[in-house]
Each structure stands twice: as structure tokens, then as C-alpha cells.
Design a protein around this motif. Sequence first.
Motif, PDB file in Angstrom:
ATOM      1  N   GLU A 177     -21.382  40.977  66.704  1.00  0.00           N
ATOM      2  CA  GLU A 177     -21.542  39.965  65.424  1.00  0.00           C
ATOM      3  C   GLU A 177     -21.603  38.802  65.027  1.00  0.00           C
ATOM      4  O   GLU A 177     -20.941  38.133  65.436  1.00  0.00           O
ATOM      5  N   LEU A 178     -22.457  38.595  64.248  1.00  0.00           N
ATOM      6  CA  LEU A 178     -22.549  37.456  63.708  1.00  0.00           C
ATOM      7  C   LEU A 178     -21.486  36.507  63.265  1.00  0.00           C
ATOM      8  O   LEU A 178     -21.342  37.355  61.544  1.00  0.00           O
ATOM      9  N   VAL A 179     -21.128  35.765  63.778  1.00  0.00           N
ATOM     10  CA  VAL A 179     -19.853  34.945  62.810  1.00  0.00           C
ATOM     11  C   VAL A 179     -20.422  33.442  61.723  1.00  0.00           C
ATOM     12  O   VAL A 179     -20.125  33.690  61.004  1.00  0.00           O
ATOM     13  N   THR A 180     -21.296  32.862  62.478  1.00  0.00           N
ATOM     14  CA  THR A 180     -22.419  31.988  62.085  1.00  0.00           C
ATOM     15  C   THR A 180     -23.485  30.811  62.480  1.00  0.00           C
ATOM     16  O   THR A 180     -23.172  31.589  63.477  1.00  0.00           O
ATOM     17  N   ASP A 181     -23.810  30.547  61.791  1.00  0.00           N
ATOM     18  CA  ASP A 181     -24.990  29.712  62.394  1.00  0.00           C
ATOM     19  C   ASP A 181     -24.521  28.182  62.096  1.00  0.00           C
ATOM     20  O   ASP A 181     -23.680  28.293  61.236  1.00  0.00           O
ATOM     21  N   PHE A 182     -24.680  27.343  62.816  1.00  0.00           N
ATOM     22  CA  PHE A 182     -24.040  25.783  62.888  1.00  0.00           C
ATOM     23  C   PHE A 182     -25.376  24.475  63.435  1.00  0.00           C
ATOM     24  O   PHE A 182     -25.884  25.288  64.228  1.00  0.00           O
ATOM     25  N   ASN A 183     -25.185  23.901  62.858  1.00  0.00           N
ATOM     26  CA  ASN A 183     -25.745  22.784  63.555  1.00  0.00           C
ATOM     27  C   ASN A 183     -24.975  21.327  63.580  1.00  0.00           C
ATOM     28  O   ASN A 183     -24.330  20.894  63.159  1.00  0.00           O
ATOM     29  N   LEU A 184     -24.390  21.132  64.919  1.00  0.00           N
ATOM     30  CA  LEU A 184     -24.297  20.327  65.502  1.00  0.00           C
ATOM     31  C   LEU A 184     -25.116  18.903  64.926  1.00  0.00           C
ATOM     32  O   LEU A 184     -26.558  18.805  65.739  1.00  0.00           O
ATOM     33  N   ASP A 185     -24.220  17.520  64.675  1.00  0.00           N
ATOM     34  CA  ASP A 185     -25.127  16.190  63.914  1.00  0.00           C
ATOM     35  C   ASP A 185     -25.508  15.966  65.059  1.00  0.00           C
ATOM     36  O   ASP A 185     -24.739  15.652  66.684  1.00  0.00           O
ATOM     37  N   GLY A 186     -25.890  15.368  65.242  1.00  0.00           N
ATOM     38  CA  GLY A 186     -27.177  13.723  66.206  1.00  0.00           C
ATOM     39  C   GLY A 186     -27.882  14.524  67.073  1.00  0.00           C
ATOM     40  O   GLY A 186     -28.264  15.752  67.378  1.00  0.00           O
ATOM     41  N   LYS A 187     -28.327  13.955  68.466  1.00  0.00           N
ATOM     42  CA  LYS A 187     -29.305  14.508  69.846  1.00  0.00           C
ATOM     43  C   LYS A 187     -28.152  15.173  70.560  1.00  0.00           C
ATOM     44  O   LYS A 187     -27.288  14.846  70.819  1.00  0.00           O
ATOM     45  N   HIS A 188     -28.495  15.802  71.490  1.00  0.00           N
ATOM     46  CA  HIS A 188     -28.304  16.220  72.652  1.00  0.00           C
ATOM     47  C   HIS A 188     -27.267  17.267  72.040  1.00  0.00           C
ATOM     48  O   HIS A 188     -25.591  16.972  72.782  1.00  0.00           O
ATOM     49  N   ASN A 189     -27.169  18.485  71.963  1.00  0.00           N
ATOM     50  CA  ASN A 189     -26.211  19.073  70.782  1.00  0.00           C
ATOM     51  C   ASN A 189     -26.202  20.630  71.414  1.00  0.00           C
ATOM     52  O   ASN A 189     -25.940  21.137  71.209  1.00  0.00           O
ATOM     53  N   LYS A 190     -26.829  21.019  72.566  1.00  0.00           N
ATOM     54  CA  LYS A 190     -26.653  21.644  74.140  1.00  0.00           C
ATOM     55  C   LYS A 190     -25.296  21.944  74.109  1.00  0.00           C
ATOM     56  O   LYS A 190     -24.561  21.474  74.872  1.00  0.00           O
ATOM     57  N   ILE A 191     -24.477  23.691  74.079  1.00  0.00           N
ATOM     58  CA  ILE A 191     -22.861  23.865  74.383  1.00  0.00           C
ATOM     59  C   ILE A 191     -23.258  24.610  75.551  1.00  0.00           C
ATOM     60  O   ILE A 191     -24.107  25.411  75.835  1.00  0.00           O
ATOM     61  N   THR A 192     -22.441  24.078  76.999  1.00  0.00           N
ATOM     62  CA  THR A 192     -22.517  24.050  78.261  1.00  0.00           C
ATOM     63  C   THR A 192     -21.317  25.126  78.466  1.00  0.00           C
ATOM     64  O   THR A 192     -21.343  25.829  79.672  1.00  0.00           O
ATOM     65  N   SER A 193     -20.035  25.207  78.135  1.00  0.00           N
ATOM     66  CA  SER A 193     -18.922  25.898  77.675  1.00  0.00           C
ATOM     67  C   SER A 193     -18.625  25.684  76.906  1.00  0.00           C
ATOM     68  O   SER A 193     -18.089  24.342  76.180  1.00  0.00           O
ATOM     69  N   ALA A 194     -17.468  25.679  76.729  1.00  0.00           N
ATOM     70  CA  ALA A 194     -15.932  25.504  75.364  1.00  0.00           C
ATOM     71  C   ALA A 194     -15.094  26.437  75.667  1.00  0.00           C
ATOM     72  O   ALA A 194     -14.463  27.220  77.308  1.00  0.00           O
ATOM     73  N   ASP A 195     -13.590  26.139  75.548  1.00  0.00           N
ATOM     74  CA  ASP A 195     -12.959  26.994  75.380  1.00  0.00           C
ATOM     75  C   ASP A 195     -11.429  26.544  74.203  1.00  0.00           C
ATOM     76  O   ASP A 195     -12.311  25.432  73.559  1.00  0.00           O
ATOM     77  N   ILE A 196     -10.287  27.061  73.946  1.00  0.00           N
ATOM     78  CA  ILE A 196      -9.169  27.034  72.591  1.00  0.00           C
ATOM     79  C   ILE A 196      -7.690  26.311  73.685  1.00  0.00           C
ATOM     80  O   ILE A 196      -7.903  26.923  74.568  1.00  0.00           O
ATOM     81  N   SER A 197      -7.710  25.969  73.214  1.00  0.00           N
ATOM     82  CA  SER A 197      -6.222  25.492  73.541  1.00  0.00           C
ATOM     83  C   SER A 197      -4.998  26.645  73.623  1.00  0.00           C
ATOM     84  O   SER A 197      -5.215  27.721  72.593  1.00  0.00           O
ATOM     85  N   ALA A 198      -4.920  26.333  74.529  1.00  0.00           N
ATOM     86  CA  ALA A 198      -3.518  27.396  74.230  1.00  0.00           C
ATOM     87  C   ALA A 198      -2.350  27.676  73.061  1.00  0.00           C
ATOM     88  O   ALA A 198      -1.309  28.902  72.565  1.00  0.00           O
ATOM     89  N   ASP A 199      -2.155  26.549  72.358  1.00  0.00           N
ATOM     90  CA  ASP A 199      -1.724  26.446  71.101  1.00  0.00           C
ATOM     91  C   ASP A 199      -2.564  27.271  69.774  1.00  0.00           C
ATOM     92  O   ASP A 199      -2.307  27.084  68.144  1.00  0.00           O
ATOM     93  N   GLY A 200      -3.954  28.062  69.629  1.00  0.00           N
ATOM     94  CA  GLY A 200      -4.885  27.831  69.486  1.00  0.00           C
ATOM     95  C   GLY A 200      -5.204  27.241  67.725  1.00  0.00           C
ATOM     96  O   GLY A 200      -5.723  27.608  67.127  1.00  0.00           O
TER      97      GLY A 200
END
Length: 268
Positions: A177-200
Motif C-alpha cells: 500500500e502506498l502511504v505517501t510520497d515525500f521529498n526531504l529538503d536539501g541535497k544527498h537525500n538517499k535513504i540507506t537504512s531506517a529504524d524506529i525507537s522502542a517507545d515508538g
Amino acid sequence: MPLKIKKLAVLSLIFFSCNTGKLKVVADISNGLKEVSTAEIIPNSKLLWVIEDAGNQNNLYGLNKDGGIVKNIDISNVINEDWEDLTSDAMGNIYIGDFGNNNEKRKKFSIYKVKNPAHIKDHTTADIINFKLPDDVKSKDFEAFFLLDGYFYIFSKETKSCYLIKVPNQIGYHVAELVTDFNLDGKHNKITSADISADGKTVVLLNHDKLWKLSNFEPDAFFKGTVEALKFDHDSQKEGICFKNNKTVLITDEKNGTEGNNVYSFDL
């Protein structure tokens, strides 16, 4: 220690600290691993779990605090087409994101569930979650995800407009399911990994020279909260991030000549 040697040691330490910017080196990853693409911590295990990306073994590795390999688990029923990220659940199960897609021609993507690897000696099989993209979404390269409230949230790796999709944590075949599209400000915006904290409450998205800290968000609206770019003052091929606790993350980078292949800590 002679005074001259002591001064040299202090100078070396200062230079080394400056050389890694705001990052603190906590371990040197084993030379047996050259292309570590992510990192993950699971409950009730002191190890840092890592994988390598496309073209490497279909293995999950557990590293000790010094970066040495103390667990090497072969996952015999899957192949490493392009493993990119890890996430986990409260029971210690690890999920491998096999959704790298550099040429953007891939049609089917996979997530492999490895039941708590702390209880596995050296080989296992994985449960398989397959998915495809919605018909109106073009094939993209994905390298980052996390698990929240029964769904995997998966981020595309783009230079401009990016996609966030979600897939249920259920064995079988799904249409994302497509949640959203987004555009991070500035240059060098490639996302290579992600995580969420234990408290969410906090999401982190990794780039080679910075991370984005997302907070104060509502469910499925991560980019409508507070988005902060936190720079490392250090540039390398950083491919993995995970929370050590709610305020500190661990980051890994790939080996480049004599540099990299480290585990770093960074305070948010």
C-alpha cells in the motif's frame, strides 16, 4: 609512560575523534565482512546482528561488542538477491528486507522472517513474505524499513521524491500500500537504512553524511511531524542504523580501502 609517547597518544586520539566527526567508533567490524548493509539489536541478546548485500552469502551474522563474528547462521531456503535492511519484533524475530532494486526492474520483493536467531546455532530456514508494488507505482529501489503495529514501513532510495509503502507482517503474497510520497529538503537525500525507537516516538532515516530524525508524528503521517536533519560531520558509505536505546543509535558503514567497516554510536 614516557611524556613524549603520552603526548603522541593523546594527539592520535584527538585526530581520530575529529576524523569521525560527531560519531564515536565503538567497534571495528570483522575483516570477514566487507559490505555490511545494516544492523539490528534484538531483545535479550547482546549481539549486533548484520547482513551483507547483493552478491554475498545468504547468512545472518551476530557480532560481539568488538565487532567479531560469534554467530554465523546460514539461511538455506532463500538467496541473497539484494538484502538491504533488518528489523525485528518484540519476540526477537529478525526480518531481512530483500528489496534492493538498483536497476529498478524488479517486480517481486521479499521479506524473510528468521525466528529468534539467538536460539539458532548455525543454520535455519526463513518464513517468506512476498509483495509487489501497486499498479500505479513504478518499480523503485528500496533499502530501508522498520516494523510498527503489524506493518513493515518501507522507504525508497531516491535523490528527489521518495515513496513510503507498507506491507502487513503476514506470511504470504501481498500488494503493498502506498502511504505517501515525500521529498526531504536539501541535497544527498538517499535513504540507506531506517529504524524506529522502542517507545515508538522517534524514526531515524540514514544517509551517508547525516540522519533525519522524525518525531511528534501521528500514525502513518511520519513526515507531518517534526523532521530534523542531524549531520555527522563525517562522510562514508553508511548502510545500517538501529536504536541502541531511545536516545542513541548505532551506525555501520562499508569498507572503503583502509577506511570504514566500523560500528559508530551517535546521540540524537
